[in-house]
Design a protein around this motif. Structure first.
Motif, PDB file in Angstrom:
ATOM      1  N   GLY A  30       0.786  -1.233   0.000  1.00 23.69           N
ATOM      2  CA  GLY A  30       0.000   0.000   0.000  1.00 23.69           C
ATOM      3  C   GLY A  30       0.817   1.281   0.000  1.00 23.69           C
ATOM      4  N   PRO A  31       1.806   1.402   0.897  1.00 26.29           N
ATOM      5  CA  PRO A  31       2.552   2.664   0.966  1.00 26.29           C
ATOM      6  C   PRO A  31       3.425   2.941  -0.257  1.00 26.29           C
ATOM      7  N   PHE A  32       3.569   1.940  -1.146  1.00 32.34           N
ATOM      8  CA  PHE A  32       4.453   2.136  -2.294  1.00 32.34           C
ATOM      9  C   PHE A  32       3.689   2.355  -3.589  1.00 32.34           C
ATOM     10  N   ARG A  33       2.402   2.544  -3.502  1.00 28.99           N
ATOM     11  CA  ARG A  33       1.565   2.713  -4.689  1.00 28.99           C
ATOM     12  C   ARG A  33       1.904   4.036  -5.383  1.00 28.99           C
ATOM     13  N   PRO A  34       2.098   3.997  -6.715  1.00 22.83           N
ATOM     14  CA  PRO A  34       2.344   5.265  -7.415  1.00 22.83           C
ATOM     15  C   PRO A  34       1.127   6.173  -7.320  1.00 22.83           C
ATOM     16  N   LEU A  35       1.328   7.449  -7.498  1.00 16.69           N
ATOM     17  CA  LEU A  35       0.234   8.423  -7.413  1.00 16.69           C
ATOM     18  C   LEU A  35      -0.487   8.456  -8.754  1.00 16.69           C
ATOM     19  N   TRP A  36      -1.370   7.467  -8.977  1.00 13.39           N
ATOM     20  CA  TRP A  36      -1.961   7.288 -10.305  1.00 13.39           C
ATOM     21  C   TRP A  36      -2.736   8.512 -10.770  1.00 13.39           C
ATOM     22  N   VAL A  37      -3.564   9.058  -9.921  1.00 12.57           N
ATOM     23  CA  VAL A  37      -4.427  10.154 -10.366  1.00 12.57           C
ATOM     24  C   VAL A  37      -3.604  11.410 -10.714  1.00 12.57           C
ATOM     25  N   PRO A  38      -2.693  11.866  -9.842  1.00 14.01           N
ATOM     26  CA  PRO A  38      -1.870  13.016 -10.229  1.00 14.01           C
ATOM     27  C   PRO A  38      -1.034  12.754 -11.479  1.00 14.01           C
ATOM     28  N   MET A  39      -0.566  11.512 -11.637  1.00 12.91           N
ATOM     29  CA  MET A  39       0.232  11.211 -12.832  1.00 12.91           C
ATOM     30  C   MET A  39      -0.603  11.328 -14.101  1.00 12.91           C
ATOM     31  N   LEU A 109       5.305  16.417  -8.418  1.00 11.33           N
ATOM     32  CA  LEU A 109       4.558  15.608  -7.455  1.00 11.33           C
ATOM     33  C   LEU A 109       5.001  15.902  -6.032  1.00 11.33           C
ATOM     34  N   MET A 110       6.281  16.269  -5.878  1.00 10.08           N
ATOM     35  CA  MET A 110       6.738  16.639  -4.543  1.00 10.08           C
ATOM     36  C   MET A 110       6.023  17.906  -4.082  1.00 10.08           C
ATOM     37  N   ILE A 111       5.862  18.851  -5.015  1.00  9.40           N
ATOM     38  CA  ILE A 111       5.128  20.067  -4.665  1.00  9.40           C
ATOM     39  C   ILE A 111       3.698  19.707  -4.259  1.00  9.40           C
ATOM     40  N   GLN A 112       3.081  18.829  -5.063  1.00  6.59           N
ATOM     41  CA  GLN A 112       1.701  18.441  -4.782  1.00  6.59           C
ATOM     42  C   GLN A 112       1.598  17.781  -3.402  1.00  6.59           C
ATOM     43  N   GLN A 113       2.515  16.846  -3.110  1.00  5.96           N
ATOM     44  CA  GLN A 113       2.485  16.151  -1.824  1.00  5.96           C
ATOM     45  C   GLN A 113       2.761  17.121  -0.678  1.00  5.96           C
ATOM     46  N   SER A 132       9.152   7.402   4.511  1.00  4.14           N
ATOM     47  CA  SER A 132       8.290   6.616   3.632  1.00  4.14           C
ATOM     48  C   SER A 132       7.190   7.461   3.006  1.00  4.14           C
ATOM     49  N   TYR A 133       6.972   8.675   3.541  1.00  5.91           N
ATOM     50  CA  TYR A 133       5.969   9.545   2.936  1.00  5.91           C
ATOM     51  C   TYR A 133       6.318   9.843   1.490  1.00  5.91           C
ATOM     52  N   TRP A 134       7.588   9.850   1.171  1.00  3.40           N
ATOM     53  CA  TRP A 134       8.014  10.236  -0.170  1.00  3.40           C
ATOM     54  C   TRP A 134       8.154   9.071  -1.121  1.00  3.40           C
ATOM     55  N   TRP A 135       7.951   7.851  -0.652  1.00  3.41           N
ATOM     56  CA  TRP A 135       8.058   6.702  -1.546  1.00  3.41           C
ATOM     57  C   TRP A 135       7.140   6.801  -2.764  1.00  3.41           C
ATOM     58  N   PRO A 136       5.846   7.077  -2.589  1.00  9.83           N
ATOM     59  CA  PRO A 136       4.969   7.127  -3.763  1.00  9.83           C
ATOM     60  C   PRO A 136       5.455   8.139  -4.803  1.00  9.83           C
ATOM     61  N   THR A 137       5.939   9.271  -4.352  1.00 13.02           N
ATOM     62  CA  THR A 137       6.421  10.290  -5.277  1.00 13.02           C
ATOM     63  C   THR A 137       7.598   9.758  -6.084  1.00 13.02           C
ATOM     64  N   LEU A 138       8.546   9.156  -5.378  1.00 10.77           N
ATOM     65  CA  LEU A 138       9.744   8.642  -6.036  1.00 10.77           C
ATOM     66  C   LEU A 138       9.369   7.541  -7.030  1.00 10.77           C
ATOM     67  N   ILE A 139       8.490   6.651  -6.593  1.00 14.15           N
ATOM     68  CA  ILE A 139       8.109   5.537  -7.465  1.00 14.15           C
ATOM     69  C   ILE A 139       7.347   6.040  -8.687  1.00 14.15           C
TER      70      ILE A 139
ATOM     71  N   ILE B 125      -9.409   0.598   1.935  1.00  8.42           N
ATOM     72  CA  ILE B 125      -8.649   0.979   3.123  1.00  8.42           C
ATOM     73  C   ILE B 125      -7.664   2.059   2.730  1.00  8.42           C
ATOM     74  N   GLU B 126      -7.634   3.107   3.505  1.00 12.53           N
ATOM     75  CA  GLU B 126      -6.681   4.177   3.241  1.00 12.53           C
ATOM     76  C   GLU B 126      -5.738   4.231   4.432  1.00 12.53           C
ATOM     77  N   LEU B 127      -4.515   3.786   4.237  1.00 14.57           N
ATOM     78  CA  LEU B 127      -3.562   3.818   5.348  1.00 14.57           C
ATOM     79  C   LEU B 127      -2.377   4.662   4.920  1.00 14.57           C
ATOM     80  N   ASP B 128      -2.477   5.966   5.023  1.00 18.35           N
ATOM     81  CA  ASP B 128      -1.285   6.761   4.777  1.00 18.35           C
ATOM     82  C   ASP B 128      -0.945   7.509   6.051  1.00 18.35           C
ATOM     83  N   HIS B 129      -0.049   8.444   5.964  1.00 20.35           N
ATOM     84  CA  HIS B 129       0.411   9.058   7.194  1.00 20.35           C
ATOM     85  C   HIS B 129      -0.622   9.984   7.820  1.00 20.35           C
ATOM     86  N   PHE B 130      -1.542  10.486   7.004  1.00 21.95           N
ATOM     87  CA  PHE B 130      -2.483  11.472   7.521  1.00 21.95           C
ATOM     88  C   PHE B 130      -3.789  10.857   7.948  1.00 21.95           C
TER      89      PHE B 130
END
Lengths: 161, 289
Positions: A30-39, A109-113, A132-139, B125-130
């Motif tokens: 889950g935490p590594f999912r790319p940001l599909w919608v912004p992309m 995407l970093m700006i967006q996040q 790990s907050y930045w993983w999706p952006t990087l991926i 399920i939404e499990l992010d930091h916020f």
């Protein structure tokens, strides 16, 4: 083949992005999912800024807010800025090679996040933010090249120029 | 294309104002529940499509099970059911005794029974930091209401925050903005368990260094605050750091309900006992231990 032309192709790609973004992932992926919608928004804003603009980005942000919980307007604002920057710069970024484009995607995407992060901070939510907050952006930035090629093929098939 | 230049900036300005207005309305005044509910209903197809692959996968997994495995599973379940029934027998006797004793003491404590429960499937399920939130497939058409407690077999999961006619959204107890009143099952010390944004950790802030909490203590809902019925397990204390240089001890707990791997939750309608509520506040003195 299916006769999907014009705006419906854009709509379908955005819907697919929303589905991918809210699909439950197995294991700890889950935490590594790319940001599909912004992309997806980013792609359309760079390729067709006269069709997908700030209004569409804002509406998608609102939908994200509803689907993923949280305060209404948060993602709307961040997608809005993402779309605006991309539309302003689309003439330059379009001619960049893919590697350079990926670097731009990382930055945008970093700006967006960061905007999302700031709003959470203003709301006073206690955050335990790890790197790990930045993983999706990087991926997202790493998968940008194949994503771009796929989207371009989709756009050409839909005869959007 | 060129004449669109200025208009993009104008639209940006308008939408910026609109976003800020939306956030203010939502956060400060909570005026947007109806809007949220209708938009959520509109987006229901997306949610259903998103959970489809997982369901198909589960269905295949279930239908491909061997007969032998099903039989052994059945056997296990039957045994478990027997054991649970045994415990329920004891529970009934204990609860009757508890009631009699607390009547003798004139205490206002009651074990609250669930009036009605409903099983809801988790659609997203939404499990992010916020935010730690889940989407449920039951909505206001079945009487789900904001603030409703959510449980699974192991303990408290969270509470419903937004309701639309056919779906609802719930916060998990590990959401950074969620707090739940708890008490130590061993000695009744009360505290607040606040989410951290990590699905295996709760924080218990503002407890003095002398507080009687030890790793391994079970925290149950205290029933204060009126949202959660009392006596359901919430978490197990897993770390107590006492530093004489700091005014408060650093206490963390792990949720008992294994929030990372939940598929179904129970929506609970606690028994309403308005007349019983007022005498409760004196109980809070346990906090000063």
């Amino acid at each position: 083949m299916f006769g999907i032309r014009g705006n419906s192709a854009i709509l379908i790609s955005l819907l697919a992005a929303f589905v991918l973004a809210s699909m439950p992932l197995p294991g700890g992926l889950g935490p590594f999912r790319p940001l599909w919608v912004p992309m997806t928004l980013l792609y359309w804003c760079l390729a067709m800024p006269n069709r997908v603009g700030v209004g569409v980005a804002w509406s998608c942000g609102l939908a994200s807010d509803i689907l993923h919980g949280g305060i209404l307007g948060q993602h709307a604002l961040s997608y809005l800025l993402l779309a605006y920057i991309s539309i302003m710069l689309h003439r330059q970024i379009r001619v960049y090679p893919l590697i350079q484009q990926s670097a731009y995607v990382l930055l945008a995407l970093m700006i967006q996040q960061m905007v999302v992060y700031w709003i959470e901070g203003i709301l006073g939510n206690q955050l335990m933010v790890a790197s790990s907050y930045w993983w999706p952006t990087l991926i997202s930035s790493l998968v940008w090249a194949p994503f771009f090629l796929l989207m371009r093929a989709w756009r050409r098939r839909a005869q959007l120029h | 294309m060129f004449r669109r230049g200025p208009s993009v900036t104008i639209r940006l300005g308008l939408l910026l104002v609109a976003s800020v207005a939306l956030m203010t309305l939502d956060h400060r005044y909570q005026r947007l529940e109806a809007t949220r509910a209708s938009l959520q209903t509109l987006l229901l197809p997306v949610t259903y499509t998103a959970e489809l692959p997982g369901r198909v996968f589960n269905w295949f997994g279930q239908s491909l099970r061997t007969n032998q495995r099903l039989q052994s599973e059945n056997h296990d379940l039957r045994r478990e059911n027997l054991l649970l029934n045994l415990q329920v027998q004891q529970y009934n006797a204990l609860s009757a005794e508890n009631l009699r004793l607390s009547n003798l003491l004139g205490s206002a404590f009651r074990l609250e029974n669930a009036q009605r429960v409903l099983i809801a499937r988790i659609m997203g399920i939404e499990l992010d930091h916020f935010s730690h939130s889940i989407q449920l497939n039951k909505g206001s058409n079945l009487g789900v209401y904001p603030g409703q407690p959510l449980l699974n077999a192991k303990g408290i999961v969270g509470q419903v925050v937004h309701v639309s006619p056919f779906a609802s959204e719930a916060l998990l107890i590990t959401d950074p903005s969620h707090a739940i009143p708890v008490k130590n099952n061993r000695n009744g010390v009360t505290a607040l368990a606040i989410g951290t944004g990590q699905s295996n950790q709760l924080n218990l802030p503002f407890l003095p260094n002398t507080v009687d909490l030890e790793p391994g203590d079970l925290l149950v809902t205290s029933g204060l605050g009126g949202v959660f019925p009392s006596g359901f397990p919430v978490g197990r204390v897993d770390g107590v750091t006492r530093n004489p240089g700091h005014p408060f001890a650093r206490v963390t707990a792990a949720p008992t309900s294994e929030l990372e791997r939940i598929h179904e939750v129970l929506l609970l309608w606690p028994e309403k006992a308005p007349a019983e509520d007022p005498p409760e506040p004196p109980e809070t003195t346990g906090d000063n231990d």
